[in-house]
Design a protein around this motif. Structure first.
Motif, short mmCIF file in Angstrom:
data_model
loop_
_atom_site.label_atom_id
_atom_site.label_comp_id
_atom_site.label_asym_id
_atom_site.label_seq_id
_atom_site.Cartn_x
_atom_site.Cartn_y
_atom_site.Cartn_z
N VAL A 1 -10.04 -8.15 -3.81
CA VAL A 1 -9.05 -8.60 -2.84
C VAL A 1 -9.65 -8.64 -1.44
CG1 VAL A 1 -6.83 -8.07 -1.76
CG2 VAL A 1 -7.11 -7.77 -4.22
N ASP A 2 -10.38 -7.56 -1.10
CA ASP A 2 -11.02 -7.52 0.23
C ASP A 2 -11.98 -8.68 0.41
OD1 ASP A 2 -9.65 -5.22 0.85
OD2 ASP A 2 -11.31 -3.87 0.42
N ALA A 3 -12.80 -8.93 -0.59
CA ALA A 3 -13.81 -10.00 -0.48
C ALA A 3 -13.14 -11.36 -0.38
CB ALA A 3 -14.74 -9.96 -1.70
N LEU A 4 -12.11 -11.60 -1.19
CA LEU A 4 -11.45 -12.90 -1.17
C LEU A 4 -10.77 -13.15 0.17
CD1 LEU A 4 -10.40 -15.49 -2.52
CD2 LEU A 4 -8.46 -14.15 -3.36
N LEU A 5 -10.04 -12.16 0.67
CA LEU A 5 -9.31 -12.36 1.92
C LEU A 5 -10.26 -12.41 3.11
CD1 LEU A 5 -6.16 -10.16 1.31
CD2 LEU A 5 -6.38 -12.63 1.17
N PHE A 6 -11.37 -11.67 3.07
CA PHE A 6 -12.38 -11.79 4.12
C PHE A 6 -12.87 -13.23 4.19
CE2 PHE A 6 -16.64 -11.70 5.85
CZ PHE A 6 -16.59 -10.74 6.84
N ALA A 7 -13.15 -13.81 3.01
CA ALA A 7 -13.62 -15.21 2.97
C ALA A 7 -12.51 -16.16 3.41
CB ALA A 7 -14.10 -15.54 1.56
#
Length: 928
Positions: A147-153
């Protein structure tokens, strides 16, 4: 065809259309369970046939598997992995458990932000061949690192043909999508509810029945259908008792389960536990002696769908009903069977299943969970690691090992950015029982101090660090804790405590063995004595070669900024110049969590030397953004204060006051007195530059009082030279002379060129006669420093005095130099003062040219500077955590605003030289 969702479909169609044209869009579709989020996503993808789709679904059973959802999402795009920056590709491959040459050697590969940046690069690379739709359903059920990686992107998409659509259950997932565009989906209206029931059941219902169902379900589509088909439930609703939809849905699903026999329910329980993979479900069923083919009956009953080797439950509540409705013994047996069916090498999933299968302390299971935690740390999945270590601790029989694992859980939670969870885990550790003084206890105190310091609780951090030093097992550990404590006193402006700590470090020196504790110990002594006005420069100079020689310091994110403290404290042309190069060398590999402090110190150095103020402004902006994003209030306050100081020098009143107000509020709330001093100095000097002399004198006098109250006797913090200037303008000559004399005495004690130059300037301003020698002495001291702004201020003051003395020709020499420097730096208001003085000598000065930077936004400025320094588009994208197309989008705007058309012109305009604040030429003609 969807019923009653025309507005929602139109909103989704708009972001899809924009993505087809090259403008990224991110939309979170939120709503309660069963409201139709998945149906909207399916409909959107059905109409996006020309787009390639990356799709994934959050699966609760894989919530503790690091990057499980991200791998599911990005698998079709992995062929483009070689097309993104190598460091990002290696970090992403490590996170997704793909083969990499040497995962341990990846710089920054353990940082969750690097993985988010890599996901962004991969998605954008995949989109180079055509528009891409990134679709994730049930985001709230996905593992946190994914989730963190997707939303960061997603938050960094701008100019790529990419649309991101996520379905999130509300309220559970509302916080996940804060900051992105949200489409809230509510229940259907009464007429749409009637149409849906008729469309799905093929029969018309009475008005009373539809109204009853609509009132009880608030128009939830899934609830309307599930409850509407169950006569008993509908009849029970006629009592008009208040009902909540989720319990009613669970009850409906439970009734549907009653229609299948016990063995089918047992197979469904295994499927619920195993998470969908048919191979694992089959093997686990075999362990339990269950006929897996009985799932076919569940499919016929509409409970599950068997597709592409997976068992997908019709709705998460079906899975919840299956699992919750089973006995505790049956659930534990299913988890045990899943663990037995998994290969031995699949440590992570075996560990989690075994942890659910036991209810007593078991060191074997606890050790497996700890190993899973190690794997999660190696993949930067720190939140998962924290959960693994925490559960490992709960199953650990031996108290000492339980304390060790709770400490590791807290450390991982803090690294994941969850300070409150980390503190809770540390409290649990303290409650496990007392034990002899051990290194782990010191590390717990240091961890508590780190959390306190970065979150702004500096006084608490100081107390904890002193406690850690008191319990340190060695002189080296004691010196490091005390050095960190001195660093905290610097922000607090607590010179008395700093001096006492410095004496304690000094006494330890003969017993310190390591290079790093010796270097940081010397730096801390020097900082403390500087703050107290009792020397310190010799210790800082002695620390410089040790700092340069210590490779470990460059890879210690907590202490990376120490490399810049020496040049910042010495303020001369020789102290720690090589350290600046080391910081530039390692800052690109630093994790985003460490960057706010690094960028703040770099920007401070750039704004107080002859370096580019444009670069300082860009670094402050990035530090502020990242400190806000990562919750680092200390770095946020100091970066805002530093930005206010730079705004004051550059002559940006509105920006200065805005940054100052925000910084002052944070500093006051957190006792960050050094930041408060910077703000007062910035605002006071701004008022002076604006000609608001009384306001300037008031601000600067208040700062003098603050420093006295704090016993902060570092002459470099004193605004005395500026105050002398202001006092003279309001005809308080005797007060100005006293301030200049006192400042000179203190500068002479320190003996550093920056302070000596400012002291001689102040004395030159008040001198009745022979002011020339004082100004020449000041300029000689300036030669040993890097602060070109201060040199120009001295030349302006000297030229003004020469002009008033009737020496116009001599005055012009100083005033021209001052004007040129202010012009080159971008100090607009001070440039105007120099121009006014120069005109008064009879020289003609044309209007100043506009700075090329004034028209650019901070993001455009960062992009322009990256490319002007020779980086490629992809390198700039990696450095700024943006996509290449977003870089190109900003570059086009830079070209338009600057009136140029090539990167060579951009490089000429923004080239990093000693005179980097480019301006349109301001021509000047010599007069009489």
């Amino acid at each position: 065809m969807l019923v009653g969702r025309q507005a929602e479909q139109q909103a989704i169609d708009q972001v899809l259309a924009a993505a087809r044209l090259g403008t990224s869009g991110v939309l979170a579709i939120t709503g309660e369970a069963g409201v139709g989020k998945t149906a909207l996503l399916d409909a959107a993808m059905g109409g996006a046939t020309e787009m390639r789709v990356l799709r994934a679904t959050g699966i609760e059973s894989e919530r503790e598997i690091p990057f499980a959802m991200l791998l599911q999402l990005l698998r079709p795009a992995l062929g483009a992995l070689e097309g993104i920056p190598t460091a990002q590709a290696d970090a992403l491959a490590t996170a997704l458990a793909l083969p990499v040459p040497d995962a341990a050697a990846i710089p920054g590969g353990r940082d969750r932000f690097t993985i988010g940046a890599a996901a962004l690069s991969l998605i954008c690379r995949f989109a180079e061949d055509g528009p891409v739709a990134v679709v994730v359903d049930d985001l709230h059920l996905a593992d946190t690192p994914s989730v963190d990686a997707l939303l960061f992107a997603a938050r960094r998409l701008a100019a790529d043909p990419v649309v991101v659509l996520v379905g999130v259950r509300s309220p559970e997932g509302d916080e996940l999508v804060a900051g992105v565009q949200v489409l809230r989906v509510s229940g259907l209206d009464l007429e749409a509810a009637r149409l849906l029931i008729e469309q799905e059941t093929g029969r018309a219902e009475s008005d009373d029945r539809v109204r009853l169902l609509h009132r009880a379900t608030a128009g939830n589509p899934l609830a309307l259908l599930e409850l509407g088909s169950d006569r008993d439930v509908v009849e029970s609703l006629e009592t008009e008792l208040p009902l909540r939809v989720p319990p009613a849905l669970v009850a409906a699903f439970g009734r549907r389960l009653e229609r299948v026999d016990a063995e089918c329910r047992a197979a469904l329980l295994v499927a619920a536990v195993c998470g969908g993979g048919i191979r694992l479900i089959t093997d686990a069923c075999e362990v339990l002696g269950i006929d897996v083919s009985r799932l076919g009956e569940a499919e016929d009953g509409g409970l599950v769908a068997l597709t592409q080797g997976r068992v997908e439950f019709r709705h998460p509540l079906v899975r919840s009903a299956v699992y919750s409705g089973a006995s505790v013994q049956a659930r534990r047996a299913a988890h045990r069977a899943a663990a037995d069916a998994l290969p031995a090498a699949d440590v992570d999933r075996r560990a989690w299943h075994l942890s659910e299968a036991v209810w007593y302390a078991d060191e074997h299971v606890a050790a497996l969970l700890a190993q899973a935690g190690d794997h999660a740390v190696a993949r930067a999945a720190y939140s998962v690691a924290a959960g693994a270590f925490e559960r490992s601790a709960s199953l650990t029989p031996e108290a000492h090992e339980r304390r060790t694992r709770l400490l590791r859980a807290a450390d991982a939670a803090w690294t994941a950015g969850d300070g409150s969870r980390a503190l809770t885990l540390l409290d649990q550790r303290s409650a496990v029982g007392s034990s002899p003084v051990e290194d782990g206890d010191v590390r717990e105190i240091e961890l508590r101090a780190s959390i306190a310091a970065r979150s702004g609780s500096l006084r608490e951090a100081l107390e904890l660090l002193v406690a850690a030093a008191d319990r340190a097992p060695s002189a080296d550990a004691e010196a490091l804790a005390l050095a960190d404590a001195v660093h905290a006193t610097y922000y607090l402006g607590d010179a008395r405590t700093a001096a006492a700590l410095a004496d304690r470090i000094d006494a330890l020196q003969p017993r310190i063995a390591g290079t790093r504790p010796r270097a940081l110990g010397l730096m801390a002594i020097g900082m403390a004595r500087t703050l107290a006005g009792s020397g310190g420069a010799a210790e800082i100079r002695a620390a410089v070669p040790l700092l340069e020689a210590d490779p470990e310091l460059r890879h210690d994110p907590r202490r990376l900024s120490w490399l810049l403290l020496a040049p910042l404290f010495l303020r001369d042309a020789t102290g720690g110049g090589h350290l600046r190069g080391l910081v530039e060398e390692v800052r690109g590999a630093a994790g985003v969590g460490a960057l706010p402090a690094v960028l703040f110190h770099v920007a401070r150095d750039q704004s107080t030397t002859g370096a580019s103020w444009a670069r300082a402004e860009a670094n402050y902006a990035e530090a502020i953004r990242l400190a806000t994003e990562t919750g680092q209030e200390t770095e946020l306050a100091m970066s805002l204060a530093g930005a206010a100081w730079l705004d004051s020098r550059a002559g940006r009143p509105a920006a200065c006051r805005a940054h100052a107000a925000e910084a002052r509020a944070l500093c006051a709330a957190r006792d960050i007195y050094v930041g408060e001093a910077w703000v007062s100095h910035a605002v006071g000097d701004l008022e002076l530059s604006l000609g608001r002399t009384k306001a300037a004198v008031d601000h600067l006098s208040e700062l003098v009082a603050l420093l006295a109250r704090l016993s902060l006797d570092d002459v470099d913090l004193s605004p005395a030279p500026e105050l002398v200037d202001g006092l003279l303008r309001v005809n308080r000559r005797s007060d100005a002379a006293a301030a200049a004399s006192d400042y000179h005495e203190r500068a002479a004690r320190k003996g550093q060129p920056w302070a000596l130059a400012r002291a001689d300037r102040a004395r030159g301003l008040v001198a009745e006669v022979d002011f020339d020698s004082l100004f020449h002495s000041a300029l000689a001291s300036h030669e040993a420093t890097l602060d070109r702004f201060e040199t120009a201020r001295t030349r302006l003051a000297f030229g003004s005095r020469l002009r008033r003395a009737g020496r116009r020709v001599d005055a012009r020499t100083q005033l021209r130099e001052a004007l040129d420097t202010f012009d080159e730096l971008g100090a607009a208001l001070w440039r105007d003062h120099a121009a006014t003085e120069l005109r008064a000598t009879g020289e003609h000065v044309r209007a100043a040219g506009a700075s090329v930077f004034e028209a650019l936004t901070p993001q455009e400025l960062q992009v322009g500077l990256q490319l002007a320094e020779g980086r490629t588009t992809r390198e700039a994208a990696a450095a700024l955590f943006l996509s290449p197309k977003t870089i190109e989008y900003h570059l086009r705007k830079v070209y338009t605003k600057l009136g140029i058309g090539s990167r060579s012109e951009l490089a000429d305009l923004l080239a990093p030289t000693d005179r980097t604040s480019a301006k349109t030429p301001a021509h000047r003609d010599a007069g009489q």
